[in-house]
Design a protein around this motif. Structure first.
Motif, PDB file in Angstrom:
ATOM      1  N   THR A  43     158.592  24.185 -12.542  1.00  0.00           N
ATOM      2  CA  THR A  43     158.517  23.325 -11.372  1.00  0.00           C
ATOM      3  C   THR A  43     158.515  21.888 -11.870  1.00  0.00           C
ATOM      4  O   THR A  43     157.699  21.517 -12.715  1.00  0.00           O
ATOM      5  CB  THR A  43     157.241  23.617 -10.565  1.00  0.00           C
ATOM      6  N   LEU A  44     159.462  21.097 -11.365  1.00  0.00           N
ATOM      7  CA  LEU A  44     159.541  19.684 -11.736  1.00  0.00           C
ATOM      8  C   LEU A  44     159.096  18.833 -10.560  1.00  0.00           C
ATOM      9  O   LEU A  44     159.522  19.066  -9.422  1.00  0.00           O
ATOM     10  CB  LEU A  44     160.968  19.302 -12.130  1.00  0.00           C
ATOM     11  N   LEU A  45     158.247  17.868 -10.838  1.00  0.00           N
ATOM     12  CA  LEU A  45     157.839  16.872  -9.854  1.00  0.00           C
ATOM     13  C   LEU A  45     158.590  15.594 -10.180  1.00  0.00           C
ATOM     14  O   LEU A  45     158.481  15.065 -11.295  1.00  0.00           O
ATOM     15  CB  LEU A  45     156.333  16.631  -9.924  1.00  0.00           C
ATOM     16  N   ILE A  46     159.354  15.105  -9.210  1.00  0.00           N
ATOM     17  CA  ILE A  46     160.206  13.941  -9.450  1.00  0.00           C
ATOM     18  C   ILE A  46     159.924  12.904  -8.374  1.00  0.00           C
ATOM     19  O   ILE A  46     160.197  13.136  -7.184  1.00  0.00           O
ATOM     20  CB  ILE A  46     161.706  14.334  -9.402  1.00  0.00           C
ATOM     21  N   GLY A  47     159.362  11.772  -8.776  1.00  0.00           N
ATOM     22  CA  GLY A  47     159.173  10.657  -7.848  1.00  0.00           C
ATOM     23  C   GLY A  47     160.434   9.821  -7.850  1.00  0.00           C
ATOM     24  O   GLY A  47     160.928   9.432  -8.905  1.00  0.00           O
TER      25      GLY A  47
END
Length: 109
Positions: A43-47
């Motif tokens: 799971t990647l969190l990308i702002g």
């Protein structure tokens, strides 16, 4: 500002993080498990600024591909018709599940 949460197959994660980095985007990587096959995924969190959201989604589309695999169903033998015992089934895996959330505040400290 948006937060993109991308759940991808482990096999696609290195290429995706590389492609995001080449575009000047950073991400936070989380190990996760779930889905139909209960296999590891990332799971990647990308702002991202709202103006670059479509670019991020296109990078994910270009990088994370679907593939097919043969699996043996895990039904208990008592519940499985005799003809189906041990018969592999072809399933589609991969791709990405993407969530886009509004961000009230984003800080890089």
């Amino acid at each position: 500002m948006k937060l993109v949460i991308a759940v991808v197959q482990d096999a696609d994660a290195p290429a995706l993080t590389r492609a995001l980095g080449e575009a000047g985007l950073t991400s936070t990587k989380l190990a996760s498990t779930g889905g139909f096959l209960r296999e590891g995924n990332t799971t990647l969190l990308i702002g991202v600024e709202e103006g670059r959201l479509e670019e991020v989604k296109q990078i994910i589309r270009d990088t994370c591909r679907t593939r097919t695999r043969l699996i043996t169903p895990g039904m208990p033998i008592a519940e499985t018709p005799d003809a189906a015992v041990g018969q592999p089934v072809e399933v589609q895996v991969g791709g990405a599940v993407v969530f886009v959330l509004d961000v009230a505040e984003f800080l890089k400290l």
